[in-house]
Design a protein around this motif. Structure first.
Motif, PDB file in Angstrom:
ATOM      1  N   MET A 176     -35.140 -68.973 -54.693  1.00 25.09           N
ATOM      2  CA  MET A 176     -35.832 -68.095 -53.731  1.00 25.09           C
ATOM      3  C   MET A 176     -35.827 -66.816 -54.800  1.00 25.09           C
ATOM      4  SD  MET A 176     -34.547 -66.269 -50.383  1.00 25.09           S
ATOM      5  CE  MET A 176     -34.148 -64.510 -50.117  1.00 25.09           C
ATOM      6  N   TYR A 177     -37.252 -65.895 -54.761  1.00 23.22           N
ATOM      7  CA  TYR A 177     -37.240 -64.804 -55.695  1.00 23.22           C
ATOM      8  C   TYR A 177     -37.704 -63.608 -54.645  1.00 23.22           C
ATOM      9  CZ  TYR A 177     -38.911 -62.058 -59.519  1.00 23.22           C
ATOM     10  OH  TYR A 177     -39.192 -60.891 -60.345  1.00 23.22           O
ATOM     11  N   ALA A 178     -37.375 -62.463 -54.941  1.00 27.68           N
ATOM     12  CA  ALA A 178     -37.608 -61.261 -54.284  1.00 27.68           C
ATOM     13  C   ALA A 178     -38.188 -60.157 -55.391  1.00 27.68           C
ATOM     14  CB  ALA A 178     -36.933 -60.784 -53.252  1.00 27.68           C
ATOM     15  N   CYS A 179     -39.073 -59.656 -55.252  1.00 28.37           N
ATOM     16  CA  CYS A 179     -39.467 -58.314 -56.040  1.00 28.37           C
ATOM     17  C   CYS A 179     -38.512 -57.358 -55.905  1.00 28.37           C
ATOM     18  CB  CYS A 179     -40.812 -57.995 -55.825  1.00 28.37           C
ATOM     19  SG  CYS A 179     -42.103 -59.431 -56.347  1.00 28.37           S
ATOM     20  N   GLY A 180     -37.721 -56.749 -56.882  1.00 28.41           N
ATOM     21  CA  GLY A 180     -36.917 -55.824 -56.641  1.00 28.41           C
ATOM     22  C   GLY A 180     -37.554 -54.295 -56.879  1.00 28.41           C
ATOM     23  N   GLU A 223     -44.125 -59.272 -65.290  1.00 25.18           N
ATOM     24  CA  GLU A 223     -42.831 -59.692 -65.318  1.00 25.18           C
ATOM     25  C   GLU A 223     -42.343 -60.556 -64.384  1.00 25.18           C
ATOM     26  OE1 GLU A 223     -40.865 -55.918 -64.202  1.00 25.18           O
ATOM     27  OE2 GLU A 223     -42.192 -54.771 -65.331  1.00 25.18           O
ATOM     28  N   CYS A 224     -42.787 -60.557 -63.089  1.00 28.44           N
ATOM     29  CA  CYS A 224     -42.360 -61.428 -62.138  1.00 28.44           C
ATOM     30  C   CYS A 224     -42.685 -62.693 -62.372  1.00 28.44           C
ATOM     31  CB  CYS A 224     -42.766 -60.971 -60.853  1.00 28.44           C
ATOM     32  SG  CYS A 224     -41.961 -59.470 -60.208  1.00 28.44           S
ATOM     33  N   SER A 225     -43.866 -63.056 -62.934  1.00 29.84           N
ATOM     34  CA  SER A 225     -44.388 -64.276 -63.149  1.00 29.84           C
ATOM     35  C   SER A 225     -43.324 -65.095 -64.302  1.00 29.84           C
ATOM     36  CB  SER A 225     -45.472 -64.365 -63.638  1.00 29.84           C
ATOM     37  OG  SER A 225     -46.465 -64.613 -62.663  1.00 29.84           O
ATOM     38  N   PRO A 268     -52.364 -55.988 -55.208  1.00 30.79           N
ATOM     39  CA  PRO A 268     -52.748 -56.990 -56.155  1.00 30.79           C
ATOM     40  C   PRO A 268     -51.606 -57.808 -56.769  1.00 30.79           C
ATOM     41  CG  PRO A 268     -52.745 -54.950 -57.343  1.00 30.79           C
ATOM     42  CD  PRO A 268     -52.401 -54.564 -56.035  1.00 30.79           C
ATOM     43  N   HIS A 269     -50.177 -57.363 -56.479  1.00 29.38           N
ATOM     44  CA  HIS A 269     -49.108 -57.566 -57.287  1.00 29.38           C
ATOM     45  C   HIS A 269     -48.813 -59.321 -57.117  1.00 29.38           C
ATOM     46  CE1 HIS A 269     -45.571 -57.633 -59.582  1.00 29.38           C
ATOM     47  NE2 HIS A 269     -44.602 -58.196 -58.518  1.00 29.38           N
ATOM     48  N   HIS A 270     -49.052 -59.628 -55.928  1.00 27.00           N
ATOM     49  CA  HIS A 270     -48.680 -61.134 -55.697  1.00 27.00           C
ATOM     50  C   HIS A 270     -49.816 -62.022 -55.970  1.00 27.00           C
ATOM     51  CE1 HIS A 270     -44.828 -60.271 -53.037  1.00 27.00           C
ATOM     52  NE2 HIS A 270     -44.560 -59.993 -54.369  1.00 27.00           N
ATOM     53  N   GLU A 271     -51.005 -61.452 -55.714  1.00 32.63           N
ATOM     54  CA  GLU A 271     -52.050 -62.412 -56.094  1.00 32.63           C
ATOM     55  C   GLU A 271     -52.067 -62.401 -57.520  1.00 32.63           C
ATOM     56  OE1 GLU A 271     -54.405 -64.264 -54.391  1.00 32.63           O
ATOM     57  OE2 GLU A 271     -54.788 -62.724 -52.901  1.00 32.63           O
ATOM     58  N   ASN A 272     -51.763 -61.553 -58.081  1.00 29.73           N
ATOM     59  CA  ASN A 272     -51.779 -61.420 -59.660  1.00 29.73           C
ATOM     60  C   ASN A 272     -50.806 -62.535 -60.278  1.00 29.73           C
ATOM     61  OD1 ASN A 272     -53.823 -59.852 -59.472  1.00 29.73           O
ATOM     62  ND2 ASN A 272     -52.720 -58.153 -60.462  1.00 29.73           N
ATOM     63  N   GLU A 273     -49.314 -62.477 -59.493  1.00 32.96           N
ATOM     64  CA  GLU A 273     -48.556 -63.342 -59.988  1.00 32.96           C
ATOM     65  C   GLU A 273     -48.949 -64.835 -59.815  1.00 32.96           C
ATOM     66  OE1 GLU A 273     -44.303 -63.280 -58.558  1.00 32.96           O
ATOM     67  OE2 GLU A 273     -44.621 -61.031 -58.281  1.00 32.96           O
ATOM     68  N   ILE A 274     -49.676 -65.144 -58.799  1.00 35.23           N
ATOM     69  CA  ILE A 274     -50.328 -66.586 -58.513  1.00 35.23           C
ATOM     70  C   ILE A 274     -51.084 -66.919 -59.708  1.00 35.23           C
ATOM     71  CG2 ILE A 274     -51.626 -68.037 -57.088  1.00 35.23           C
ATOM     72  CD1 ILE A 274     -50.492 -66.518 -54.573  1.00 35.23           C
TER      73      ILE A 274
END
Ligand SMILES: [Zn+2]
Length: 463
Positions: A24-28, A207-209, A232-238
């Motif tokens: 599990m990962y959560a953006c900090g 970073e998150c990816s 856009p952050h999580h869309e971009n991570e995907i």
């Protein structure tokens, strides 16, 4: 166990990728300032989700990141004259202390952007090699959104609609206005790292990816964050992670609601940003947690002036009942048969419904009181079970006597007494002590004493 998955827009049975193992990962936090209540809420939610999954038999590894280089941090560095890396380190230390004070559990893995620059560069290079990103003459690298077929799947948007919504920016060297930066060329005087494309620093999304890949590999079970991060952050991570691996990056996307203050978005520019440290100076951890968790995590929370004081009153009443049971002198009767743990687990097992779990407390404490007035030793057994189950939410961990001493909620003085006290303060301010003394006597006759404190005054009811 059911979890609402943002990706499929429905509640699903929770089935991790490999058995009971959960990654599990959560953006900090982007550490451009101290922790505010939104940060604290997000950290609290994912800590509770991790703890609950562990409780019901999963083996969770939980990672969180600190974004310790970005535009806001660089701006703060310029403003304060403190180098950006030192400023970020200072803020991280402060935030860690504030979160510890709020008794939020630490993740199993802490990740920092600046400690993963090589991984970020490697990820970026692979995206370029795969035709999903391109470098520009100034030394930046952009992700090519149109190279990834699934773009928009999480936020349910279509590329054509998104293109309609953006202004065509001619001054940029990007191929398409939707493309986003993976690597930003350093401007004069900015913090930088060397890269194949020149001096620069990572964009936020990569970073998150990259850190997920370092911590967990290609796929994870749960990825969390605030709802404002979906696009856009999580869309971009995907887009980044799935373009690299060709595999589904995250099985369950979960998003918490946002904090509002008196109905408005909380933001520094509106001046209504509530710092965690200030809130914890005024209210107990129990009360703040009770208030925040009384709303289910997917909904927004509206912080009104009454929210925390009301929660303190309610939690104080619960602690009083605990205190009464524990000091009743009645012998404990173990035959009490309420299955508090099941009530709690059933609520939390339905998409972590803390609101429902907390609502059970009213009935449970009513039962404790009924036992107490019948001098029934089941009161003690039930209190034990409540404390046991609800400690997962951070509640009732303090000795009741201590809590009541520290956080006793005073009855508010009547309006006319407050009015006299205000007048008295005004008289004192202009050194009119004769008037102040006369007002003090009048207040005393009404049954109150005025006590001066560094923050003004307090009205105490005379015994
Ligand atoms: Zn992130």
């Amino acid at each position: 166990m059911k979890i609402y998955n943002t990706l499929t827009r429905q509640k699903e049975d929770f089935e991790p990728i490999s058995g009971k193992k959960v990654n599990m990962y959560a953006c900090g936090i982007t550490v451009s300032g101290e922790a505010h209540i939104g940060h604290a809420y997000q950290a609290l939610i994912y800590d509770i989700i991790r703890k609950f999954l562990n409780k019901v038999g999963y083996d969770v590894t939980y990672a969180r990141n600190y974004t310790d280089v970005d535009d806001k941090i660089i701006a703060k560095s310029k403003e304060t004259g403190i180098p950006a890396d030192r400023y970020a380190a200072m803020m991280i230390k402060k935030i860690d202390e504030q979160m510890a004070r709020f008794e939020v559990g630490e993740p199993d893995i802490w990740l920092k952007a600046t400690e993963n620059i090589d991984n970020i560069i490697d990820f970026t290079q692979k995206l370029i090699d795969g035709g999903h990103a391109y470098a520009t003459p100034d030394g930046s690298v952009y992700y090519s959104v149109e190279s990834f077929g699934g773009y928009g799947c999480l936020s349910n948007r279509k590329i054509d609609d998104m293109l309609d919504g953006v202004r065509i920016e001619n001054d940029e060297s990007k191929n398409s206005p939707l493309d986003f930066a993976l690597w930003k060329a350093a401007k004069e005087g900015e913090i930088y790292w060397d890269s194949p494309w020149g001096k620069g620093r990572p964009g936020w999304h990569i970073e998150c990816s990259a850190m997920n890949r370092v911590a967990f590999g290609e796929q994870i079970d749960i990825h969390g964050g605030g709802r404002d991060l979906i696009f856009p952050h999580h869309e971009n991570e995907i887009a980044q992670s799935e373009a690299l691996t060709g595999k589904r990056f995250v099985k369950y996307w979960i998003h918490n609601g946002l904090i509002k203050v008196n109905g408005q978005k909380m933001s520094k520019s509106l001046g209504n940003s509530l710092l965690l440290a200030d809130i914890l100076d005024k209210y107990s951890n129990d009360a703040v947690k009770f208030a925040l968790l009384s709303t289910s995590y997917r909904n927004d929370i509206n912080i009104t002036d009454a929210l925390f004081p009301e929660a303190e009153k309610q939690v104080g009443a619960f602690y009083k009942t605990i205190f009464d049971a524990e000091t009743s002198g009645i012998l404990q009767d173990e035959t009490e048969n309420t299955d508090v743990d099941k009530l709690f687990n059933d609520a939390m097992g339905d998409d972590f419904n803390t609101a429902l779990a907390l609502s059970h407390l009213f009935g449970l404490f009513k039962q404790v009181k009924a036992y107490l007035s019948a001098k029934d030793g089941k009161a003690l057994s039930l209190v034990k079970k409540i404390k046991n189950a609800y400690s997962l939410l951070g509640l009732f961990k303090q000795p009741a006597a201590e809590y009541l001493k520290l956080h006793a909620v005073k009855e508010e003085a009547p309006a006319e007494v407050v009015a006299l006290a205000e007048k008295m303060q005004a008289a004192r301010a202009v050194k009119d002590y004769a008037t102040a003394d006369a007002l003090r006597a009048e207040i005393s006759q009404m049954g109150y004493t005025v006590r001066n404190t560094p923050n003004g005054y307090e009205l105490d009811k005379k015994n």
